[in-house]
Design an enzyme around this catalytic site. Structure first.
Site, PDB file in Angstrom:
ATOM      1  N   ASP A  76       0.850  -1.194   0.000  1.00  0.00           N
ATOM      2  CA  ASP A  76       0.000   0.000   0.000  1.00  0.00           C
ATOM      3  C   ASP A  76       0.890   1.249   0.000  1.00  0.00           C
ATOM      4  O   ASP A  76       2.090   1.167   0.275  1.00  0.00           O
ATOM      5  CB  ASP A  76      -0.942   0.007   1.220  1.00  0.00           C
ATOM      6  CG  ASP A  76      -0.200   0.007   2.550  1.00  0.00           C
ATOM      7  OD1 ASP A  76       0.841  -0.689   2.653  1.00  0.00           O
ATOM      8  OD2 ASP A  76      -0.629   0.703   3.487  1.00  0.00           O
ATOM      9  N   GLU A 141       0.098  -1.013   5.706  1.00  0.00           N
ATOM     10  CA  GLU A 141       1.139  -0.493   6.591  1.00  0.00           C
ATOM     11  C   GLU A 141       0.936   0.988   6.873  1.00  0.00           C
ATOM     12  O   GLU A 141       1.246   1.476   7.962  1.00  0.00           O
ATOM     13  CB  GLU A 141       2.529  -0.723   5.964  1.00  0.00           C
ATOM     14  CG  GLU A 141       3.690  -0.522   6.923  1.00  0.00           C
ATOM     15  CD  GLU A 141       4.196   0.913   7.016  1.00  0.00           C
ATOM     16  OE1 GLU A 141       4.892   1.226   7.992  1.00  0.00           O
ATOM     17  OE2 GLU A 141       3.900   1.729   6.132  1.00  0.00           O
TER      18      GLU A 141
HETATM   19 ZN   LIG Z   1       6.782   2.205   3.971  1.00  0.00          ZN
END
Ligand SMILES: [Zn+2]
Length: 435
Positions: A76, A141
């Protein structure tokens, strides 16, 4: 693809799949990586808390038990505003020897190199002599890892347990005086965001004298924070960074930072926040109505804390700055308490990185760093206390000072030469550690 997996081409394909988080939409990117890795002989599992936010665990097992080496990455990205960019942020355009696009540095570039290296090894017929090569490629994340690494480590510890882990966080080259260093991330600070609260007494704002204004009480607290930070913390990882640069280090952290500032002020600026608790007030809230004197005022404070230190330490450092809670008329309410962690620099993984640096740039050293921010390495060190986790994505076309401002910013890009360099590193490291 039937031909070799090329990191540059793979990165372009990953950038073209928009995985801005929120919402993430990482499934297509992880399916793409699964196809590549399965084609190279890896056993793959997609594990997700919800169907459209999967994580990919890929493994190539050796003939016998042995160390598990894990290459970690998130697919992501943060958002991008196309009006601020020189190219379409989801184009993956090749220009001037660079791949441009959101995620090129953070961290689709590293993911592409890890997967390209793994696929080349797998396709060649190589298998670990003992142990296992694992790739763990995760979602979410950039928004707290609720569906990503945190969830995986909590829900499927046996699937992702590893002895050595390579993640994001460092790997750029830094010049210091006449020496060169590759940065290695050995730890990250913890996150202890808190609210500062002051109380007063509500009243009609047309008669200021009848209430006690909590907002004005807060002013006294905030004034103290203007231009000041808590004292330095002297801890082993901080000493490790300073000693790598200065040689044997006497004296205190502040004096060492001053010596570094004389040589390279930009490096001192990067190191300084990692050597103390930092507090940054970011949001304020008082009365909900313009004609009511606020009885309560809250300020949200972003607070980052060196590895291993907890709430008691933060409270002590804040009180040293502002004064004791009870006497000064404010209160601290913690909202996060994620303790930072770190891995000592040593053992086979550090030796593997060191050997690569020596082959690539003879005479260059390693500069161990603690990141002021956060990475998914934290969840692995927490779940598996014996796991040694570093951030290392070797790059030399741009320096540390050139790449840092491009992360989460417009015109993020990475040199094609560095994609080749990093792919070579992940391949050689796997060969060396799983021989
Ligand atoms: Zn990163």
């Amino acid at each position: 693809m039937s031909g070799p997996t090329d990191a540059t081409a793979l990165l372009q394909r990953l950038i073209r799949l928009d995985t801005v988080n929120p919402p993430g939409n990482e499934a297509a990117a992880l399916e793409l990586l699964r196809t590549e890795l399965e084609g190279a002989g890896f056993k793959c599992d997609l594990l997700g808390a919800v169907p459209d936010r999967p994580n990919l665990v890929a493994r190539l097992a050796g003939a016998s038990d042995g160390p598990r080496l894990c290459l970690l990455g998130h697919v992501d990205t943060v958002l991008a505003d196309p009006s601020e960019w020189s190219v379409d942020p989801w184009s993956g355009e090749l220009r001037d020897g660079f791949v441009w696009g959101r995620g090129a540095l953070d961290m689709k570039g590293q993911v592409a190199c890890e997967v390209a290296a793994a696929c080349e090894l797998g396709r060649s017929g190589w298998r670990p002599a003992s142990g296992e090569l694992m790739l763990v490629l995760v979602c979410d994340e950039e928004a707290g890892s609720t569906y990503g690494a945190k969830w995986l480590c909590e829900q499927f510890p046996e699937q992702v347990r590893c002895d050595m882990l390579v993640n994001e966080g460092a790997g750029e080259i830094v010049e210091f005086g006449d020496r060169r260093f590759f940065t290695v991330c050995v730890g990250e600070k913890g996150v202890f965001r808190f609210k500062l609260v002051t109380e007063g007494r509500a009243g009609h704002a047309s008669m200021p004298g009848i209430g006690e204004n909590a907002l004005l009480r807060m002013v006294d607290v905030l004034k103290v924070l203007d231009g000041r930070q808590p004292d330095f913390d002297d801890y082993p990882e901080a000493r490790g960074s300073l000693a790598a640069l200065l040689g044997e280090m006497g004296g205190d952290v502040g004096a060492a930072l001053d010596r570094i500032r004389e040589v390279e002020p930009r490096l001192a600026d990067q190191l300084e926040p990692t050597m103390r608790v930092t507090v940054a007030p970011t949001m304020i809230r008082a009365s909900a109505k313009e004609n009511v004197i606020p009885s309560r005022c809250t300020v949200r404070v972003d607070c980052r804390v060196p590895p291993g230190m907890g709430e008691d330490h933060v409270r002590r450092r804040v009180e040293e700055l502002i004064g004791p809670e009870s006497e000064t008329g404010y209160r601290i309410e913690f909202e996060d308490n994620v303790v930072g962690n770190a891995s000592a620099l040593g053992g086979p993984l550090a030796a593997g990185i060191e050997a690569f640096v020596e082959r690539t740039a003879p005479g260059a050293g390693l500069l161990p760093l603690v990141l002021p921010g956060f990475t998914d390495s934290n969840w692995f060190r927490k779940a598996f206390p014996d796991c040694v986790a570093y951030g290392f994505f070797p790059q030399r076309a741009m320096s540390f000072f050139e790449t840092a401002p491009l992360i989460h910013a417009p015109d993020e890009r990475i040199a094609i030469d560095d994609l080749d360099l990093a792919s070579q590193f992940y391949r050689e490291l796997s060969l060396e550690l799983l021989a």
